[in-house]
Design a protein around this motif. Structure first.
Motif, PDB file in Angstrom:
ATOM      1  N   GLU A   1       0.833  -1.205   0.000  1.00  0.00           N
ATOM      2  CA  GLU A   1       0.000   0.000   0.000  1.00  0.00           C
ATOM      3  C   GLU A   1       0.871   1.259   0.000  1.00  0.00           C
ATOM      4  OE1 GLU A   1      -3.256  -0.173  -0.241  1.00  0.00           O
ATOM      5  OE2 GLU A   1      -3.312  -2.365  -0.080  1.00  0.00           O
ATOM      6  N   ARG A   2       0.233   2.379  -0.283  1.00  0.00           N
ATOM      7  CA  ARG A   2       0.935   3.667  -0.231  1.00  0.00           C
ATOM      8  C   ARG A   2       0.601   4.355   1.085  1.00  0.00           C
ATOM      9  NH1 ARG A   2       0.888   7.685  -5.282  1.00  0.00           N
ATOM     10  NH2 ARG A   2       2.169   5.941  -5.996  1.00  0.00           N
ATOM     11  N   PHE A   3       1.638   4.837   1.755  1.00  0.00           N
ATOM     12  CA  PHE A   3       1.475   5.548   3.015  1.00  0.00           C
ATOM     13  C   PHE A   3       1.700   7.038   2.771  1.00  0.00           C
ATOM     14  CE2 PHE A   3       2.032   1.196   3.997  1.00  0.00           C
ATOM     15  CZ  PHE A   3       1.410   0.966   5.212  1.00  0.00           C
ATOM     16  N   PHE A   4       1.723   7.830   3.824  1.00  0.00           N
ATOM     17  CA  PHE A   4       1.821   9.279   3.662  1.00  0.00           C
ATOM     18  C   PHE A   4       3.115   9.819   4.252  1.00  0.00           C
ATOM     19  CE2 PHE A   4      -2.709   8.350   3.675  1.00  0.00           C
ATOM     20  CZ  PHE A   4      -3.130   9.004   2.532  1.00  0.00           C
TER      21      PHE A   4
ATOM     22  N   LEU B   1       7.935   0.554   3.041  1.00  0.00           N
ATOM     23  CA  LEU B   1       6.587   1.088   2.946  1.00  0.00           C
ATOM     24  C   LEU B   1       6.646   2.366   2.122  1.00  0.00           C
ATOM     25  CD1 LEU B   1       5.349   0.551   6.622  1.00  0.00           C
ATOM     26  CD2 LEU B   1       5.056  -0.931   4.624  1.00  0.00           C
ATOM     27  N   GLU B   2       6.024   2.353   0.980  1.00  0.00           N
ATOM     28  CA  GLU B   2       6.096   3.483   0.045  1.00  0.00           C
ATOM     29  C   GLU B   2       5.411   4.709   0.623  1.00  0.00           C
ATOM     30  OE1 GLU B   2       4.587   4.705  -4.458  1.00  0.00           O
ATOM     31  OE2 GLU B   2       4.229   2.682  -3.665  1.00  0.00           O
ATOM     32  N   ARG B   3       6.108   5.833   0.556  1.00  0.00           N
ATOM     33  CA  ARG B   3       5.542   7.110   0.981  1.00  0.00           C
ATOM     34  C   ARG B   3       4.982   7.824  -0.238  1.00  0.00           C
ATOM     35  NH1 ARG B   3       7.730   9.155   5.925  1.00  0.00           N
ATOM     36  NH2 ARG B   3       7.807   7.391   7.362  1.00  0.00           N
ATOM     37  N   GLY B   4       3.729   8.275  -0.101  1.00  0.00           N
ATOM     38  CA  GLY B   4       3.100   9.013  -1.192  1.00  0.00           C
ATOM     39  C   GLY B   4       2.992  10.486  -0.864  1.00  0.00           C
ATOM     40  N   GLN B   5       1.812  11.033  -1.002  1.00  0.00           N
ATOM     41  CA  GLN B   5       1.589  12.470  -0.845  1.00  0.00           C
ATOM     42  C   GLN B   5       1.838  12.914   0.592  1.00  0.00           C
ATOM     43  OE1 GLN B   5      -2.073  13.876  -2.528  1.00  0.00           O
ATOM     44  NE2 GLN B   5      -2.224  15.606  -1.120  1.00  0.00           N
TER      45      GLN B   5
ATOM     46  N   MET C   1      -7.878  11.909   2.606  1.00  0.00           N
ATOM     47  CA  MET C   1      -7.097  11.244   1.569  1.00  0.00           C
ATOM     48  C   MET C   1      -7.281   9.722   1.620  1.00  0.00           C
ATOM     49  SD  MET C   1      -5.526  13.519  -0.256  1.00  0.00           S
ATOM     50  CE  MET C   1      -4.216  12.555  -1.001  1.00  0.00           C
ATOM     51  N   ILE C   2      -7.325   9.170   2.834  1.00  0.00           N
ATOM     52  CA  ILE C   2      -7.537   7.730   2.971  1.00  0.00           C
ATOM     53  C   ILE C   2      -8.918   7.349   2.435  1.00  0.00           C
ATOM     54  CG2 ILE C   2      -7.779   5.821   4.609  1.00  0.00           C
ATOM     55  CD1 ILE C   2      -5.740   7.279   6.389  1.00  0.00           C
ATOM     56  N   ALA C   3      -9.927   8.121   2.795  1.00  0.00           N
ATOM     57  CA  ALA C   3     -11.286   7.838   2.321  1.00  0.00           C
ATOM     58  C   ALA C   3     -11.376   7.915   0.801  1.00  0.00           C
ATOM     59  CB  ALA C   3     -12.274   8.809   2.961  1.00  0.00           C
ATOM     60  N   ALA C   4     -10.518   8.754   0.189  1.00  0.00           N
ATOM     61  CA  ALA C   4     -10.492   8.890  -1.271  1.00  0.00           C
ATOM     62  C   ALA C   4      -9.587   7.865  -1.929  1.00  0.00           C
ATOM     63  CB  ALA C   4     -10.041  10.305  -1.643  1.00  0.00           C
ATOM     64  N   CYS C   5      -9.174   6.856  -1.155  1.00  0.00           N
ATOM     65  CA  CYS C   5      -8.347   5.752  -1.677  1.00  0.00           C
ATOM     66  C   CYS C   5      -6.975   6.205  -2.158  1.00  0.00           C
ATOM     67  CB  CYS C   5      -9.089   5.004  -2.792  1.00  0.00           C
ATOM     68  SG  CYS C   5     -10.671   4.295  -2.275  1.00  0.00           S
ATOM     69  N   GLN C   6      -6.432   7.230  -1.498  1.00  0.00           N
ATOM     70  CA  GLN C   6      -5.110   7.731  -1.858  1.00  0.00           C
ATOM     71  C   GLN C   6      -4.003   7.144  -0.992  1.00  0.00           C
ATOM     72  OE1 GLN C   6      -4.704   9.889  -4.622  1.00  0.00           O
ATOM     73  NE2 GLN C   6      -6.803   9.110  -4.805  1.00  0.00           N
ATOM     74  N   GLY C   7      -4.359   6.283  -0.046  1.00  0.00           N
ATOM     75  CA  GLY C   7      -3.350   5.688   0.806  1.00  0.00           C
ATOM     76  C   GLY C   7      -3.969   5.134   2.077  1.00  0.00           C
TER      77      GLY C   7
END
Length: 302
Positions: free
Chosen positions: A190-193, A218-222, A233-239
């Motif tokens: 998964e993508r984390f923040f 663990l991949e860091r995203g936005q 952002m989590i609710a919008a499936c961004q991580g």
């Protein structure tokens, strides 16, 4: 009637037990008995009916308790106000908090502090995890409830107030959402923040690890700057993101699921202040926090 006599009488009237009264007042049972006998001799009649099995107020004892209790409470408040004025604790105290702060201990801390500093107004201010320590360093708050670790030479870490497990916040329809528990290893794809702002790198790494216990990256995203922003952002499936278990209560949302994490250490919240930067108000508050934690038997475990 002397003040210590009133205190022992009122405590015994509340507890109706000599042992508990002695423990509450931190005196011996013999001391409680001696003071009560002397008080009854002074008044001229028994205040309690005492047997080997029970302690009960006599009618005269109930009358004395009814009339004395409010007078004693007012005298105690007057003395606390006088002591607070003498110590210079009147004024305003700014208390910062991250997330849910001290949680359910907040009420006990506030009550204890008000009893000791009734002339001090407490103003609560939320801080954000983009810069959790900045408001404290800038003097915008006097003390701060924040997540550990805090390893800064200019800041002092005080009593730990909360210790709780971690959960993984995911979208409600995520494949992991309906699991009884999950590990970071399970979420390694998964993508984390990341976080933008002034948060120390080690602090955010403790909240959102860069690697699993097994070494998976663990991949860091936005980057995000506030907790609400991250939840959206989590609710919008961004991580996805590890968060503290209490967030499931304080930040419940129908579009999110919080799944218990099995392979991360518990999260702790402590009171922090500027080293050498306390005053009478903040010292009184620190003492109230220590005593509230001690009365609870240690940090609040969630």
């Amino acid at each position: 009637m002397e003040r210590h006599e009133a205190e022992i009488f009122l405590a015994l009237a509340d507890e109706l037990h000599f042992g508990r009264t002695a423990e509450k007042l931190r005196v011996s049972q013999a001391r409680v008995s001696q003071v009560l006998k002397r008080l009854e001799r002074t008044i001229g009649a028994p205040l309690f009916d005492r047997t080997s099995r029970r302690v009960a107020l006599t009618p005269l004892g109930r009358q004395l308790h009814t009339e004395l209790a409010p007078l004693h409470a007012e005298l105690t408040a007057v003395l606390h106000r006088a002591k607070a004025t003498a110590r210079g604790v009147d004024g305003v105290l700014a208390v910062g908090f991250l997330g849910s702060g001290a949680g359910q201990l907040t009420r006990d801390i506030q009550r204890t502090f008000r009893e000791r500093a009734p002339g001090c107004e407490v103003r609560l201010r939320e801080v954000q995890f983009a810069d959790p320590l900045g408001p404290l360093r800038a003097g915008e708050v006097d003390v701060l409830f924040t997540r550990l670790p805090v390893e800064e030479p200019d800041l002092t870490v005080g009593p730990t107030v909360v210790s709780e497990p971690r959960v993984l916040a995911v979208p409600c329809h995520h494949p992991l959402a309906h699991r009884d528990s999950v590990s970071l290893e399970d979420a390694a794809g998964e993508r984390f923040f990341g976080v933008t702002g002034g948060a120390p790198a080690y602090w955010w790494d403790a909240q959102v690890p860069r690697r699993t216990a097994g070494g998976a990256v663990l991949e860091r995203g936005q980057d995000v700057s506030t907790f609400q922003e991250m939840l959206s952002m989590i609710a919008a499936c961004q991580g996805v993101s590890p968060v503290d278990a209490s967030m499931a209560t304080y930040y419940a949302r129908p579009d999110l699921a919080y799944v218990p994490l099995t392979d991360v250490p518990d999260s702790e919240v402590a009171l922090v202040w500027r080293t050498g930067g306390t005053n009478a108000r903040s010292e009184a508050y620190i003492g109230a926090v220590r005593d509230a934690v001690a009365a609870h038997g240690g940090p609040l475990a969630l």
